[in-house]
Design a protein around this motif. Structure first.
Motif, mmCIF file in Angstrom:
data_model
loop_
_atom_site.group_PDB
_atom_site.id
_atom_site.type_symbol
_atom_site.label_atom_id
_atom_site.label_comp_id
_atom_site.label_asym_id
_atom_site.label_seq_id
_atom_site.Cartn_x
_atom_site.Cartn_y
_atom_site.Cartn_z
ATOM 1 N N ILE A 9 0.869 -1.194 0.000
ATOM 2 C CA ILE A 9 0.000 0.000 0.000
ATOM 3 C C ILE A 9 0.897 1.233 0.000
ATOM 4 C CG2 ILE A 9 -1.888 1.189 1.147
ATOM 5 C CD1 ILE A 9 -2.500 -1.408 2.648
ATOM 6 N N GLU A 33 -1.909 2.615 -5.046
ATOM 7 C CA GLU A 33 -1.448 3.992 -4.811
ATOM 8 C C GLU A 33 -2.639 4.939 -4.954
ATOM 9 O OE1 GLU A 33 1.178 5.971 -3.830
ATOM 10 O OE2 GLU A 33 -0.234 7.577 -4.293
ATOM 11 N N CYS A 233 -6.089 4.626 -6.215
ATOM 12 C CA CYS A 233 -6.695 3.513 -5.499
ATOM 13 C C CYS A 233 -6.336 3.662 -4.014
ATOM 14 C CB CYS A 233 -6.125 2.222 -6.094
ATOM 15 S SG CYS A 233 -6.986 0.776 -5.550
HETATM 16 C C1 LIG Z 1 9.918 18.940 -0.823
HETATM 17 C C2 LIG Z 1 10.756 17.739 -0.523
HETATM 18 C C3 LIG Z 1 12.100 17.724 -0.851
HETATM 19 C C4 LIG Z 1 12.888 16.608 -0.563
HETATM 20 N N1 LIG Z 1 14.186 16.569 -0.953
HETATM 21 C C5 LIG Z 1 14.890 15.421 -0.801
HETATM 22 C C6 LIG Z 1 16.189 15.300 -1.352
HETATM 23 O O1 LIG Z 1 16.718 16.215 -1.995
HETATM 24 N N2 LIG Z 1 16.860 14.132 -1.165
HETATM 25 C C7 LIG Z 1 16.298 13.075 -0.476
HETATM 26 O O2 LIG Z 1 16.946 12.019 -0.368
HETATM 27 N N3 LIG Z 1 15.059 13.169 0.050
HETATM 28 C C8 LIG Z 1 14.341 14.309 -0.108
HETATM 29 N N4 LIG Z 1 13.074 14.388 0.394
HETATM 30 C C9 LIG Z 1 12.546 13.274 1.211
HETATM 31 C C10 LIG Z 1 12.042 12.132 0.328
HETATM 32 O O3 LIG Z 1 11.187 12.625 -0.683
HETATM 33 C C11 LIG Z 1 11.239 11.169 1.206
HETATM 34 O O4 LIG Z 1 12.025 10.788 2.312
HETATM 35 C C12 LIG Z 1 10.844 9.903 0.471
HETATM 36 O O5 LIG Z 1 10.372 10.186 -0.824
HETATM 37 C C13 LIG Z 1 9.768 9.199 1.297
HETATM 38 O O6 LIG Z 1 9.322 8.032 0.619
HETATM 39 P P1 LIG Z 1 8.230 7.087 1.302
HETATM 40 O O7 LIG Z 1 7.915 6.034 0.323
HETATM 41 O O8 LIG Z 1 8.702 6.711 2.651
HETATM 42 O O9 LIG Z 1 6.944 8.016 1.554
HETATM 43 P P2 LIG Z 1 5.985 8.735 0.497
HETATM 44 O O10 LIG Z 1 6.794 9.246 -0.632
HETATM 45 O O11 LIG Z 1 5.188 9.724 1.272
HETATM 46 O O12 LIG Z 1 5.057 7.574 -0.059
HETATM 47 C C14 LIG Z 1 3.838 7.213 0.529
HETATM 48 C C15 LIG Z 1 2.859 6.892 -0.590
HETATM 49 O O13 LIG Z 1 1.624 6.434 -0.017
HETATM 50 C C16 LIG Z 1 0.571 6.975 -0.777
HETATM 51 N N5 LIG Z 1 -0.665 6.955 0.020
HETATM 52 C C17 LIG Z 1 -1.019 7.821 1.001
HETATM 53 N N6 LIG Z 1 -2.226 7.477 1.489
HETATM 54 C C18 LIG Z 1 -2.616 6.380 0.822
HETATM 55 C C19 LIG Z 1 -3.774 5.562 0.886
HETATM 56 N N7 LIG Z 1 -4.764 5.826 1.741
HETATM 57 N N8 LIG Z 1 -3.890 4.521 0.036
HETATM 58 C C20 LIG Z 1 -2.890 4.248 -0.856
HETATM 59 N N9 LIG Z 1 -1.761 4.997 -0.962
HETATM 60 C C21 LIG Z 1 -1.639 6.044 -0.123
HETATM 61 C C22 LIG Z 1 1.061 8.379 -1.090
HETATM 62 O O14 LIG Z 1 0.325 8.957 -2.152
HETATM 63 C C23 LIG Z 1 2.518 8.112 -1.438
HETATM 64 O O15 LIG Z 1 2.700 7.810 -2.799
HETATM 65 C C24 LIG Z 1 12.295 15.501 0.111
HETATM 66 C C25 LIG Z 1 10.933 15.519 0.434
HETATM 67 C C26 LIG Z 1 10.175 16.611 0.104
HETATM 68 C C27 LIG Z 1 8.709 16.584 0.412
#
Ligand SMILES: Cc1cc2nc3c(=O)[nH]c(=O)nc-3n(C[C@H](O)[C@H](O)[C@H](O)COP(=O)(O)OP(=O)(O)OC[C@H]3O[C@@H](n4cnc5c(N)ncnc54)[C@H](O)[C@@H]3O)c2cc1C
Length: 499
Positions: A9, A33, A233
């Motif tokens: 998820i 997603e 989704c």
């Molecule tokens: C503005 C910004 C700049 C950044 N710059 C950097 C950088 O330069 N270098 C670096 O290394 N990191 C950077 N980061 C941090 C990096 O983007 C994150 O640490 C990383 O992308 C997190 O990934 P994740 O999969 O843990 O979480 P997320 O990317 O938040 O993934 C979670 C996913 O779950 C989905 N979701 C949410 N609710 C539901 C639901 N109910 N049902 C199904 N899906 C759902 C969301 O849509 C999302 O796609 C930055 C972040 C931001 C916001």
């Protein structure tokens, strides 16, 4: 080959990295997603006028070994360009550069550091002493446990100039938090892994394509291996019966069953999806309620002419921390041309266009400015932020003074990353849960890394390892750190021997 099905998820980097690793290991993977595109917080999308923008410039470093492995699996490594030279500009626009010399670590940066104009001799001496303390302890210097980075810098007798014009400049953008609210361990790790232990750790990797383009290979790979990705989704409930995950309940009320589930959504979303008993006071995931977030603001300018020559620039003494020359960074790459992706509407994200006049000619330039820990900007209007950044651009890029802004956009990511506060690690859960077939992934889980793409991929690999282990296929997916070199290797060994 396993015949089990795994439901992932969330299509951010944590979800994608676990999904591709498990698909490659033979599991039937289904990824759900909520949004119309992959990448989560590291993605790109199309603005209402058709231009494609990253939600914010994302950079990787040479020390991000798991992210590099993930890009390799997707076939996207060639879309990341690495830069060896870092460019700085002070309040008057004077330039300094930093790059590695042939000296062995941790001395490889010393020659350009000594020539760095923006610091006084006293600043440099205090920084060198703190760096030596980090290197000689193999990244584990004394007085860091439980301390904030600012406390540790004071304990190391850093000058105000060193703190403001060196430590703060590097760490606020690397960790998205003020020094007083950053766990010293995280700050020290940035320098140990990025600048001291290995000569390649500091190299900056920047995608030459819009972020969402990087993940196409992931979709293809999962589908080619019999898996499925469903976009738009949303999951509203993770159902647990008799201590087992049984199904995900979608926003439309339908259910998706699987043998195991990896929840890779943001930590605050997970709290809403889980059975109450897991997340309430005294429950195993109660700690999630204590994890705070911090904001990042990006400001996008389209100029009618060339205003910048460097690929990117780090600013000292300004609100703006980085300027990325997007036109140059994407030169020669194949992009999507900009108008095929769905337009973005997201909670916690504000985007807006102003000052649109005419299309840029071929000499025009697109710059992206980034401000991390941008607490002060969150309540300010877009026009105010654009005005502030326009003045700062005039300081460091004089050509912008006469150039016309064709268009400008501000994107505020209010919950950009989790805040690396002192001792935040005690609130971060492991990837395994008290439910044997329910696993967690996300940059906020226990990875030892701050909120970064590397941290997210590590969490995805750790969750996939836990699934593999549960089904009798103990395999290591996690990639090792870059090995310490030179004197750093010797000191790291000594520090390990001391325990
Ligand atoms: C503005 C910004 C700049 C950044 N710059 C950097 C950088 O330069 N270098 C670096 O290394 N990191 C950077 N980061 C941090 C990096 O983007 C994150 O640490 C990383 O992308 C997190 O990934 P994740 O999969 O843990 O979480 P997320 O990317 O938040 O993934 C979670 C996913 O779950 C989905 N979701 C949410 N609710 C539901 C639901 N109910 N049902 C199904 N899906 C759902 C969301 O849509 C999302 O796609 C930055 C972040 C931001 C916001």
């Amino acid at each position: 080959m396993p015949s089990q099905s795994v439901l992932v998820i969330g299509g951010g980097l944590a979800g994608l990295s676990s999904a591709i690793a498990l698909a490659e290991a033979g599991f039937r993977v289904q990824l759900l997603e909520k949004r119309p595109h992959l990448g989560g917080r590291a993605t790109s999308y199309t603005l209402p006028d058709g231009s494609e923008v990253d939600n914010c410039q994302h950079v990787t470093l040479g020390c991000c070994t798991n992210l590099a492995d993930f890009y390799r699996r997707l076939g996207a490594s060639g879309k990341i360009r690495f830069y060896d030279r870092l460019y700085f500009a002070d309040a008057e626009g004077r330039r300094s550069e930093i790059q590695a010399s042939p000296l062995p670590p941790p001395l490889h940066m010393a020659p350009s550091f000594l020539l760095f104009d923006a610091l006084t001799l006293a600043d440099k001496r205090s920084i060198a002493e703190a760096m030596l303390a980090i290197a000689r302890s193999g990244g584990n210097p004394p007085r860091a446990d439980g301390a904030s980075m600012l406390d540790w810098l004071h304990a190391m007798q850093q000058t105000p100039g060193a703190i403001e014009r060196f430590w703060r400049v590097v760490l606020v953008s690397a960790l998205d938090e003020e020094l007083a609210r950053t766990d010293a361990r995280y700050g020290i790790e940035v320098f140990w892994k990025g600048f001291l232990s290995n000569a390649r750790g500091y190299r900056i990797g920047i995608p030459s394509v819009p972020l969402a383009d990087l993940y196409e290979g992931c979709r293809k790979e999962i589908v080619a291996r019999g898996g499925d990705l469903r976009m738009r989704c949303g999951v509203r409930e993770i159902r647990v019966r008799n201590e087992r995950f049984t199904a995900a309940v979608l926003d439309d009320g339908s259910e998706v069953e699987a043998d195991a589930c990896i929840a890779a959504v943001p930590h605050d979303v997970l709290l809403e999806q889980l059975p109450g008993a897991m997340a309430e006071t005294g429950g195993p995931l109660e700690g999630l309620r204590h994890i705070r977030t911090s904001p990042i603001t990006s400001v996008h300018f389209w100029f009618d002419r060339t205003v910048m020559t460097e690929p990117f620039l780090t600013l000292l003494d300004h609100t703006t921390q980085w300027i990325f020359n997007k036109t140059r960074l994407s030169a020669g790459s194949e992009t999507n041309g900009g108008s095929t992706r769905p337009t973005e509407h997201r909670e916690g994200v504000e985007a807006g266009d102003v000052s649109r006049t005419e299309a840029a000619d071929s000499e025009g330039q697109y710059l992206q400015l980034v401000i991390s820990a941008s607490y002060d900007l969150v309540p300010r209007s877009r026009l105010e932020i654009i005005e502030l950044c326009r003045c700062e651009l005039a300081d460091v890029l004089p050509a912008t003074r006469d150039a016309k802004v064709l268009k400008a956009t501000v994107i505020k990511e209010v919950n950009a990353t989790f805040s690396p506060e002192p001792e935040v690690d005690r609130w971060r859960p492991e990837q395994v849960t008290s439910i044997p077939n329910l696993f967690l992934a996300g940059d906020w889980t226990q990875t030892g890394w701050p909120s970064t793409m590397e941290g997210a991929v590590r969490s995805g690999y750790l969750a996939a390892e836990a699934v593999l282990s549960r089904y009798g296929q103990a395999t290591s997916l996690l990639q090792p750190d870059l090995s310490p070199e030179g004197l750093s290797k010797f000191w790291a060994k000594q520090s390990r021997a001391r325990g």
